[in-house]
Design a protein around this motif. Structure first.
Motif, PDB file in Angstrom:
ATOM      1  N   PHE A   1       0.907  10.544 -11.702  1.00 53.76           N
ATOM      2  CA  PHE A   1       0.785   9.347 -10.887  1.00 53.76           C
ATOM      3  C   PHE A   1      -0.368   9.475  -9.901  1.00 53.76           C
ATOM      4  O   PHE A   1      -1.120   8.529  -9.672  1.00 53.76           O
ATOM      5  N   LYS A   2      -0.535  10.659  -9.322  1.00 52.95           N
ATOM      6  CA  LYS A   2      -1.626  10.900  -8.372  1.00 52.95           C
ATOM      7  C   LYS A   2      -2.993  10.705  -9.011  1.00 52.95           C
ATOM      8  O   LYS A   2      -3.929  10.305  -8.344  1.00 52.95           O
TER       9      LYS A   2
ATOM     10  N   THR B   1      10.324 -11.336  -4.733  1.00 52.23           N
ATOM     11  CA  THR B   1       9.517 -10.437  -5.561  1.00 52.23           C
ATOM     12  C   THR B   1       8.094 -10.315  -5.024  1.00 52.23           C
ATOM     13  O   THR B   1       7.563  -9.217  -4.874  1.00 52.23           O
ATOM     14  N   LYS B   2       7.482 -11.442  -4.715  1.00 48.40           N
ATOM     15  CA  LYS B   2       6.118 -11.431  -4.180  1.00 48.40           C
ATOM     16  C   LYS B   2       6.072 -10.772  -2.799  1.00 48.40           C
ATOM     17  O   LYS B   2       5.166  -9.988  -2.515  1.00 48.40           O
ATOM     18  N   ALA B   3       7.040 -11.110  -1.944  1.00 46.80           N
ATOM     19  CA  ALA B   3       7.065 -10.536  -0.595  1.00 46.80           C
ATOM     20  C   ALA B   3       7.217  -9.021  -0.643  1.00 46.80           C
ATOM     21  O   ALA B   3       6.559  -8.291   0.111  1.00 46.80           O
ATOM     22  N   TYR B   4       8.074  -8.531  -1.531  1.00 46.52           N
ATOM     23  CA  TYR B   4       8.277  -7.091  -1.660  1.00 46.52           C
ATOM     24  C   TYR B   4       6.995  -6.410  -2.149  1.00 46.52           C
ATOM     25  O   TYR B   4       6.592  -5.375  -1.612  1.00 46.52           O
ATOM     26  N   TYR B   5       6.346  -6.989  -3.148  1.00 50.20           N
ATOM     27  CA  TYR B   5       5.085  -6.434  -3.655  1.00 50.20           C
ATOM     28  C   TYR B   5       4.032  -6.389  -2.541  1.00 50.20           C
ATOM     29  O   TYR B   5       3.371  -5.370  -2.336  1.00 50.20           O
ATOM     30  N   ASP B   6       3.893  -7.486  -1.814  1.00 46.77           N
ATOM     31  CA  ASP B   6       2.922  -7.522  -0.717  1.00 46.77           C
ATOM     32  C   ASP B   6       3.239  -6.466   0.336  1.00 46.77           C
ATOM     33  O   ASP B   6       2.341  -5.809   0.862  1.00 46.77           O
ATOM     34  N   LYS B   7       4.529  -6.288   0.635  1.00 51.20           N
ATOM     35  CA  LYS B   7       4.932  -5.298   1.644  1.00 51.20           C
ATOM     36  C   LYS B   7       4.644  -3.875   1.166  1.00 51.20           C
ATOM     37  O   LYS B   7       4.161  -3.045   1.935  1.00 51.20           O
ATOM     38  N   ILE B   8       4.944  -3.590  -0.109  1.00 52.69           N
ATOM     39  CA  ILE B   8       4.642  -2.263  -0.664  1.00 52.69           C
ATOM     40  C   ILE B   8       3.141  -1.993  -0.589  1.00 52.69           C
ATOM     41  O   ILE B   8       2.699  -0.913  -0.177  1.00 52.69           O
ATOM     42  N   CYS B   9       2.333  -2.986  -0.983  1.00 50.84           N
ATOM     43  CA  CYS B   9       0.873  -2.813  -0.929  1.00 50.84           C
ATOM     44  C   CYS B   9       0.400  -2.545   0.493  1.00 50.84           C
ATOM     45  O   CYS B   9      -0.417  -1.650   0.725  1.00 50.84           O
ATOM     46  N   ASP B  10       0.936  -3.288   1.428  1.00 45.26           N
ATOM     47  CA  ASP B  10       0.544  -3.114   2.824  1.00 45.26           C
ATOM     48  C   ASP B  10       0.981  -1.753   3.364  1.00 45.26           C
ATOM     49  O   ASP B  10       0.185  -1.008   3.929  1.00 45.26           O
ATOM     50  N   TYR B  11       2.239  -1.414   3.156  1.00 42.06           N
ATOM     51  CA  TYR B  11       2.791  -0.174   3.696  1.00 42.06           C
ATOM     52  C   TYR B  11       2.128   1.058   3.079  1.00 42.06           C
ATOM     53  O   TYR B  11       1.814   2.016   3.781  1.00 42.06           O
ATOM     54  N   MET B  12       1.917   1.019   1.758  1.00 43.78           N
ATOM     55  CA  MET B  12       1.346   2.178   1.064  1.00 43.78           C
ATOM     56  C   MET B  12      -0.183   2.172   1.067  1.00 43.78           C
ATOM     57  O   MET B  12      -0.810   3.064   0.516  1.00 43.78           O
ATOM     58  N   GLN B  13      -0.774   1.152   1.679  1.00 43.09           N
ATOM     59  CA  GLN B  13      -2.225   0.980   1.708  1.00 43.09           C
ATOM     60  C   GLN B  13      -2.808   0.916   0.295  1.00 43.09           C
ATOM     61  O   GLN B  13      -3.862   1.467   0.009  1.00 43.09           O
ATOM     62  N   PHE B  14      -2.076   0.217  -0.592  1.00 46.88           N
ATOM     63  CA  PHE B  14      -2.556  -0.049  -1.945  1.00 46.88           C
ATOM     64  C   PHE B  14      -3.443  -1.294  -1.892  1.00 46.88           C
ATOM     65  O   PHE B  14      -3.159  -2.233  -1.159  1.00 46.88           O
TER      66      PHE B  14
ATOM     67  N   MET C   1       2.688   9.802   2.739  1.00 49.45           N
ATOM     68  CA  MET C   1       1.470  10.248   3.440  1.00 49.45           C
ATOM     69  C   MET C   1       0.340  10.524   2.447  1.00 49.45           C
ATOM     70  O   MET C   1      -0.791  10.106   2.667  1.00 49.45           O
ATOM     71  N   GLU C   2       0.667  11.213   1.380  1.00 52.34           N
ATOM     72  CA  GLU C   2      -0.342  11.541   0.386  1.00 52.34           C
ATOM     73  C   GLU C   2      -0.854  10.287  -0.323  1.00 52.34           C
ATOM     74  O   GLU C   2      -2.052  10.110  -0.512  1.00 52.34           O
ATOM     75  N   LEU C   3       0.055   9.403  -0.715  1.00 56.28           N
ATOM     76  CA  LEU C   3      -0.342   8.189  -1.426  1.00 56.28           C
ATOM     77  C   LEU C   3      -1.149   7.229  -0.567  1.00 56.28           C
ATOM     78  O   LEU C   3      -2.113   6.627  -1.043  1.00 56.28           O
TER      79      LEU C   3
END
Length: 135
Positions: A30-31, A89-102, A63-65
Motif C-alpha cells: 500500500f505504501k 458516502t461523499k462526505a466520508y470520502y471527503d473527510k478521509i481525503c482531508d484527514y489523511m492529506q490524500f 502519520m506515515e500516510l
C-alpha cells in the motif's frame, strides 16, 4: 510519462447479493502505490464494511500516510438515483481525503445503477474510464 502504481480497494457484488472483499490489506504494498482507488456499491447510504475495514486498518499508519500525500479516486454506485443516497458516502470520502492529506483526483457516483443492465445504459462506465485515463 511515468505510469502510476495503482492500488484498487474494491468490493464486488456477486449473484444473489453476496459480497466478498478482493483486497488483502498489506501495508508495505500500500505504501508503494501512487493512487488508491476506492470502488464499491453504496450499502445503506455508506461504505461497505469490507472497504471501511481497510480504512480502519490504515488508521495506525496515519502519520506515515499523511506524509506521503497519496492520490485517491472514489468509484461508487447504488440502485437509488437521488442525491441523498450518496451524501454520507461523499462526505466520508471527503473527510478521509482531508484527514489523511490524500489528493482527491475525482469520483464517479453512479446513480440508478442497481444492475449491470441499468449501469450499461448510463454514462458512468465511460466517466470512470476517462477518470482512469486522467491519472
Amino acid at each position: 510519462t511515468t505510469i502510476p502504481t495503482v492500488c484498487i480497494i474494491v468490493t464486488i457484488v456477486l449473484p444473489k447479493f453476496t459480497t466478498c472483499s478482493v483486497f488483502a490489506f498489506e501495508f508495505p504494498f500500500f505504501k508503494e502505490t501512487d493512487v488508491i482507488v476506492f470502488a464499491f456499491p453504496v450499502y445503506y447510504f455508506g461504505w461497505p464494511a469490507q472497504i471501511k475495514a481497510v480504512v480502519d486498518r490504515f488508521y495506525s499508519h496515519t502519520m506515515e500516510l499523511t506524509s506521503m500525500h497519496k492520490k485517491t479516486v472514489m468509484l461508487t454506485l447504488a440502485w437509488n438515483d437521488d442525491e441523498e443516497t450518496f451524501a454520507v458516502t461523499k462526505a466520508y470520502y471527503d473527510k478521509i481525503c482531508d484527514y489523511m492529506q490524500f489528493e482527491n483526483l475525482g469520483s464517479v457516483v453512479g446513480k440508478g445503477c442497481g444492475t449491470p443492465s441499468m449501469t450499461a445504459g448510463t454514462d458512468y462506465p465511460k466517466m470512470a474510464y476517462e477518470l482512469g485515463l486522467s491519472i
